[in-house]
Enzyme design. Structure first.
Site, PDB file in Angstrom:
ATOM      1  N   TYR A 160     105.844  64.112 -67.300  1.00 18.66           N
ATOM      2  CA  TYR A 160     107.192  64.527 -67.733  1.00 18.66           C
ATOM      3  C   TYR A 160     108.227  64.161 -66.671  1.00 18.66           C
ATOM      4  O   TYR A 160     109.258  63.556 -66.967  1.00 18.66           O
ATOM      5  CB  TYR A 160     107.219  66.033 -68.003  1.00 18.66           C
ATOM      6  CG  TYR A 160     108.609  66.585 -68.194  1.00 18.66           C
ATOM      7  CD1 TYR A 160     109.350  66.270 -69.333  1.00 18.66           C
ATOM      8  CD2 TYR A 160     109.193  67.410 -67.229  1.00 18.66           C
ATOM      9  CE1 TYR A 160     110.635  66.761 -69.507  1.00 18.66           C
ATOM     10  CE2 TYR A 160     110.467  67.910 -67.392  1.00 18.66           C
ATOM     11  CZ  TYR A 160     111.182  67.586 -68.535  1.00 18.66           C
ATOM     12  OH  TYR A 160     112.458  68.069 -68.700  1.00 18.66           O
TER      13      TYR A 160
ATOM     14  N   SER B  12     115.979  66.180 -64.964  1.00 16.52           N
ATOM     15  CA  SER B  12     115.271  67.427 -64.694  1.00 16.52           C
ATOM     16  C   SER B  12     115.042  67.631 -63.206  1.00 16.52           C
ATOM     17  O   SER B  12     114.891  66.657 -62.450  1.00 16.52           O
ATOM     18  CB  SER B  12     113.912  67.403 -65.403  1.00 16.52           C
ATOM     19  OG  SER B  12     113.079  68.461 -64.978  1.00 16.52           O
TER      20      SER B  12
END
Length: 334
Positions: free
Chosen positions: A151, A126
């Site tokens: 995350y 990501s």
């Protein structure tokens, strides 16, 4: 070839399955269909990609025994790992979900690939890993040791775990840092989906950091083109690479990391304007301060990825938003 696509009921996963089966491959998809967002949408995606060469198995990647049996039985050629607990803000309120899926589940995928000698593992990282980086565009040559959400930290952990397995077991692995993927069949927790729903309802849309944000929005078809191209390009050893002289996105082991994005950030307010034009409705805006764990801007330097796969994104933000709105109106009968 025979593929495993994890997260196959998800936004990107279902689109990957659709492309691979259209290209004549056999695909097994797994997903736990959790209730992080509307499971009806996930079920609809699965119905859409139902095909004779696609087999769906409801399974949690955190289940070590079931994952081991799956790899032992199926003997995959290539694995495209997209299953993960997504969302920056949700990781602040429900951190354990990220440990289960993004760490334990990811380790199960690595172990399965290791023992069954998969030809190539492609996994989703990501843009969130860039964290406190202020230099833009974000380059895979930059350091990524200061994530600002759990995350992001789990996705950085995935990259480190992948490199370790690649080094220890000579496993070809490629990591892709995704930048704000959007389009039809997208996730309801993403801005485009939420904004569209609220504007059509006549509700206010929350604009964080008073609108002073920008994102490298990347249309789903451009993402899928990139995934399909790179999965066919299997990393090899590079004995000339060294830590001192090489890029942190490369290695002497067969592990590579790339940014996959549009390479052209869009200001949030311009994005909202594109949505208003596509809907034909002016939004009621509620300007708010910055959210914890969020970043002001994302912008992908994709030069190395573009050179590797000889492909550039094709869909403009106006066109992509219009396609999403057309899908949304049709899917929800609005």
């Amino acid at each position: 070839m025979k593929y495993l696509v994890t997260g196959s009921a998800g936004f990107i996963g279902s689109a990957v399955v659709e492309r691979l089966t259209a290209d004549g491959h056999d695909v097994i998809g797994i997903d736990n269909i959790n209730d992080y967002y509307d499971t009806d949408l996930k079920d609809a995606r699965l119905r859409r990609i139902a095909h004779g060469s696609f087999t769906f198995i409801r399974m949690d990647i955190a289940d070590s025994l079931k994952m081991s049996k799956l790899f032992d039985h199926e003997k995959f050629d290539i694995v495209i790992h997209l299953a993960a607990q997504a969302g920056v803000r949700y990781s602040i309120v429900n951190p354990m979900a990220y440990a289960d899926s993004n760490l334990i589940g990811y380790l199960n995928v690595l172990e399965g690939c290791r023992h069954s000698k998969v030809n190539h593992l492609v996994y989703a990282s990501s843009s969130s890993v860039y964290g406190l980086n202020n230099k833009i565009p974000f380059s895979t040559g930059d350091g990524v040791n200061h994530p600002i959400s759990l995350y992001a930290a789990t996705k950085r952990s995935n990259e480190l775990m992948a490199h370790t397995y690649s080094h220890l077991y000579e496993m070809p692995i490629t990591g892709l840092r995704f930048f704000t993927v959007y389009g039809p069949w997208g996730r309801p927790d993403m801005a485009l989906f939420k904004f569209t729903k609220k504007i059509l309802e006549g509700s206010e849309i929350d604009i964080y950091n008073n609108g002073q944000l920008s994102r490298d929005f990347t249309y789903i078809d451009d993402i899928i083109n990139g995934i399909v191209r790179i999965q066919a390009d299997i990393p090899i050893f590079d004995n000339d690479w060294t830590v001192e002289l090489g890029s942190p996105a490369e290695s002497s082991a067969p592990h590579r990391i790339y940014n996959i994005g549009n390479g052209a950030p869009v200001k949030l307010m311009d994005f909202v304007s594109s949505l208003e034009a596509a809907l034909g409705i002016k939004a009621n805006k509620n300007f708010m301060p910055m959210q914890p764990g969020d970043v002001v801007a994302t912008w992908a330097d994709t030069d190395d990825f573009t050179k590797k796969i000889d492909l550039r994104p094709q869909v403009s933000i106006d066109e992509g938003v219009q396609r999403f709105v057309d899908w949304y109106r049709e899917f929800y009968k609005i």
